[in-house]
Design a protein around this motif. Structure first.
Motif, mmCIF file in Angstrom:
data_model
loop_
_atom_site.group_PDB
_atom_site.id
_atom_site.type_symbol
_atom_site.label_atom_id
_atom_site.label_comp_id
_atom_site.label_asym_id
_atom_site.label_seq_id
_atom_site.Cartn_x
_atom_site.Cartn_y
_atom_site.Cartn_z
ATOM 1 N N GLY A 270 0.729 37.884 -1.645
ATOM 2 C CA GLY A 270 -0.448 37.119 -1.263
ATOM 3 C C GLY A 270 -0.716 36.011 -2.259
ATOM 4 N N LYS A 271 -1.916 35.956 -2.783
ATOM 5 C CA LYS A 271 -2.328 34.902 -3.706
ATOM 6 C C LYS A 271 -2.076 35.251 -5.170
ATOM 7 C CE LYS A 271 -6.009 33.347 -0.580
ATOM 8 N NZ LYS A 271 -7.466 33.123 -0.415
ATOM 9 N N GLN A 272 -1.520 36.448 -5.422
ATOM 10 C CA GLN A 272 -1.376 36.892 -6.809
ATOM 11 C C GLN A 272 -0.395 36.041 -7.607
ATOM 12 O OE1 GLN A 272 -0.520 41.084 -7.202
ATOM 13 N NE2 GLN A 272 -1.649 41.550 -5.357
ATOM 14 N N LEU A 273 0.642 35.510 -6.954
ATOM 15 C CA LEU A 273 1.696 34.822 -7.688
ATOM 16 C C LEU A 273 1.491 33.321 -7.743
ATOM 17 C CD1 LEU A 273 4.233 35.585 -9.217
ATOM 18 C CD2 LEU A 273 5.552 35.152 -7.154
ATOM 19 N N GLY A 274 0.765 32.762 -6.791
ATOM 20 C CA GLY A 274 0.482 31.344 -6.865
ATOM 21 C C GLY A 274 0.902 30.563 -5.655
ATOM 22 N N SER A 275 2.119 30.805 -5.124
ATOM 23 C CA SER A 275 2.561 30.040 -3.967
ATOM 24 C C SER A 275 3.562 30.844 -3.160
ATOM 25 C CB SER A 275 3.199 28.717 -4.409
ATOM 26 O OG SER A 275 4.497 28.949 -4.926
ATOM 27 N N PRO A 276 3.634 30.609 -1.833
ATOM 28 C CA PRO A 276 4.623 31.297 -0.998
ATOM 29 C C PRO A 276 6.055 31.049 -1.448
ATOM 30 C CG PRO A 276 2.936 30.251 0.353
ATOM 31 C CD PRO A 276 2.722 29.769 -1.048
ATOM 32 N N LEU A 277 6.309 29.854 -1.997
ATOM 33 C CA LEU A 277 7.663 29.534 -2.458
ATOM 34 C C LEU A 277 8.078 30.447 -3.602
ATOM 35 C CD1 LEU A 277 10.164 27.747 -2.334
ATOM 36 C CD2 LEU A 277 9.010 26.137 -3.885
ATOM 37 N N GLU A 278 7.174 30.684 -4.557
ATOM 38 C CA GLU A 278 7.498 31.560 -5.686
ATOM 39 C C GLU A 278 7.753 32.989 -5.217
ATOM 40 O OE1 GLU A 278 5.208 30.036 -9.576
ATOM 41 O OE2 GLU A 278 3.918 30.314 -7.827
ATOM 42 N N VAL A 279 6.953 33.465 -4.263
ATOM 43 C CA VAL A 279 7.162 34.800 -3.713
ATOM 44 C C VAL A 279 8.522 34.871 -3.028
ATOM 45 C CG1 VAL A 279 6.324 36.497 -2.041
ATOM 46 C CG2 VAL A 279 4.695 35.232 -3.451
ATOM 47 N N ALA A 280 8.840 33.854 -2.244
ATOM 48 C CA ALA A 280 10.108 33.826 -1.516
ATOM 49 C C ALA A 280 11.302 33.809 -2.458
ATOM 50 C CB ALA A 280 10.147 32.614 -0.592
ATOM 51 N N GLU A 281 11.135 33.254 -3.649
ATOM 52 C CA GLU A 281 12.212 33.251 -4.637
ATOM 53 C C GLU A 281 12.306 34.589 -5.377
ATOM 54 O OE1 GLU A 281 11.288 29.963 -7.126
ATOM 55 O OE2 GLU A 281 12.102 28.454 -5.744
ATOM 56 N N LEU A 282 11.158 35.214 -5.630
ATOM 57 C CA LEU A 282 11.140 36.465 -6.395
ATOM 58 C C LEU A 282 11.739 37.632 -5.615
ATOM 59 C CD1 LEU A 282 10.188 38.302 -8.758
ATOM 60 C CD2 LEU A 282 7.995 38.482 -7.555
ATOM 61 N N TYR A 283 11.336 37.802 -4.359
ATOM 62 C CA TYR A 283 11.682 39.017 -3.634
ATOM 63 C C TYR A 283 13.189 39.234 -3.474
ATOM 64 C CZ TYR A 283 6.943 40.563 -2.529
ATOM 65 O OH TYR A 283 5.664 41.050 -2.608
ATOM 66 N N PRO A 284 13.991 38.234 -3.099
ATOM 67 C CA PRO A 284 15.436 38.494 -2.958
ATOM 68 C C PRO A 284 16.089 38.946 -4.266
ATOM 69 C CG PRO A 284 14.845 36.478 -1.815
ATOM 70 C CD PRO A 284 13.640 36.876 -2.615
ATOM 71 N N CYS A 285 15.752 38.292 -5.380
ATOM 72 C CA CYS A 285 16.394 38.692 -6.632
ATOM 73 C C CYS A 285 15.880 40.052 -7.097
ATOM 74 C CB CYS A 285 16.209 37.621 -7.700
ATOM 75 S SG CYS A 285 14.533 37.467 -8.351
ATOM 76 N N PHE A 286 14.605 40.332 -6.870
ATOM 77 C CA PHE A 286 14.085 41.635 -7.286
ATOM 78 C C PHE A 286 14.717 42.768 -6.489
ATOM 79 C CE2 PHE A 286 11.103 44.946 -5.821
ATOM 80 C CZ PHE A 286 11.213 45.775 -6.931
ATOM 81 N N PHE A 287 14.756 42.638 -5.158
ATOM 82 C CA PHE A 287 15.340 43.708 -4.356
ATOM 83 C C PHE A 287 16.833 43.860 -4.627
ATOM 84 C CE2 PHE A 287 11.435 43.433 -1.759
ATOM 85 C CZ PHE A 287 11.158 44.784 -1.626
ATOM 86 N N GLY A 288 17.492 42.766 -5.009
ATOM 87 C CA GLY A 288 18.888 42.881 -5.420
ATOM 88 C C GLY A 288 19.041 43.747 -6.652
#
Length: 358
Positions: free
Chosen positions: A285-303
């Motif tokens: 949601g709004k915790q990270l700052g922007s949808p783009l940052e979330v979209a970048e974080l999730y693939p590398c984290f789940f990897g």
């Protein structure tokens, strides 16, 4: 507080956690019998059950926010003014109310009390009218022996009008049930302890676990894992040193070994397949700052999650990024969503995903 005959109790949870709380209740409390679950809109889930053991055992539950002994109940509220007379009569005359009082305050005599009234759904009366109906019943029954106060009462009477259902209970718990003593440092957007306990419970803790929270924040998930059961090792970390320091301060008083690092959750310094269980509340949601940052974080984290989690290992992940989680896991084929629970967190709905490493 001991009782031999089954009594009716209920617990309040964060919205959506009631089903998980029932899993804990039936594991912790012997010979418990389920009655029903209820929902107080976006404020609480409610689990009603019968139990013949020591009521003090309810205070050991970790997935709940508050515990009550049932004092009055109605299944057929008319939703008009007649309900108020019925509530007053129940409080004044029902033997169940007095039995509940004896359980909570066996010494009797003079005491102070406060009334918390809540109303969900359409009714002809106001929430404060419901509370006043309870007060009238108490005055009729106990006279001047009970004195109404606003704070620091000896006894709390909670009245809930949930549509056509009335639930009235005497509170057994204190604020320490939902605000844990170990939390000496609170960070913005910290996970509620009862939700963290629910996530840990869903990992199915075992004494041989190597447990990980790769984005530990103030350490609530780690603390709840420490308190849930024995474990072999527990690790946590966060990108910001301020957060790892907060975790260390919150964990030090628990007296069990937990190692906390400052690290990047996308580059964990852990061996492949070295972790049995993971619980994590990644930013959403709004915790990270922007949808783009979330979209970048999730693939590398789940990897990284797929890499460090052993085959057959289990993870619980809380997020409101529903489509992003599903999209990432479609591509990360070694991780499988088993099921999930929708819950309300910080004013928005998220989901606890239960994930297995294939």
């Amino acid at each position: 507080m001991l009782t031999e005959l089954p009594r009716t109790y209920y617990v309040q949870t964060m919205p959506g956690v009631e089903q998980i709380a029932w899993l804990e209740i039936r594991r912790r409390l012997p010979r418990v019998r389920f009655v029903e679950t209820l929902f107080a809109k976006d404020q609480n889930g409610i689990v009603v059950f019968e139990f013949g053991g020591d009521p003090a055992d309810l205070l050991q539950l970790r997935t709940t926010e508050d515990a009550f002994v049932m004092a009055a109940s109605l299944d057929d509220l008319s939703r008009d003014w007649r309900d108020l007379r019925a509530v007053t009569g129940l409080v004044a005359e029902s033997p169940v109310f007095e039995q509940a009082r004896r359980l909570v305050r066996p010494e009797g005599g003079a005491l102070t009390y406060r009334v918390i009234s809540r109303k969900f759904g359409q009714h002809q009366y106001r929430r404060m009218d419901l509370g006043q109906a309870v007060v009238k019943g108490v005055e009729r029954r106990y006279g001047r022996a009970w004195r109404l106060v606003e704070d620091d009462a000896d006894l709390e009477v909670w009245a809930n009008a949930l549509g056509s259902r009335l639930l009235c209970g005497l509170r057994l718990s204190t604020s320490t049930m939902r605000h844990r003593d170990y939390r000496v440092v609170n960070l913005p957007a910290s996970l509620r302890p009862s939700v963290a306990a629910a996530m840990v419970l869903l990992t199915e803790p075992e004494p041989t676990d190597v447990f990980l929270d790769p984005m530990c924040g103030s350490g609530t998930l780690l603390a709840e894992r420490v308190l849930a059961a024995d474990y072999a090792q527990a690790f946590g970390g966060d990108l910001q040193a301020e957060r790892t320091q907060a975790s260390q301060r919150n964990l030090v008083g628990l007296g069990r070994p937990v190692t906390v690092f400052t690290w990047d959750a996308c580059r964990l310094p852990l061996a492949t397949g070295s972790v049995d269980k993971v619980s994590v509340n990644p930013p959403f949601g709004k915790q990270l700052g922007s949808p783009l940052e979330v979209a970048e974080l999730y693939p590398c984290f789940f990897g990284e999650l797929a890499r460090v989690l052993r085959p057959g290992g289990r993870a619980t992940v809380l997020s409101s990024e529903f489509e992003l989680v599903k999209d990432v896991l479609r591509r990360e084929r070694s991780l499988q969503i088993l099921t999930g629970y929708s819950i309300a967190v910080l004013g928005q709905w998220g989901r606890i995903y239960i994930i297995r490493r294939n």
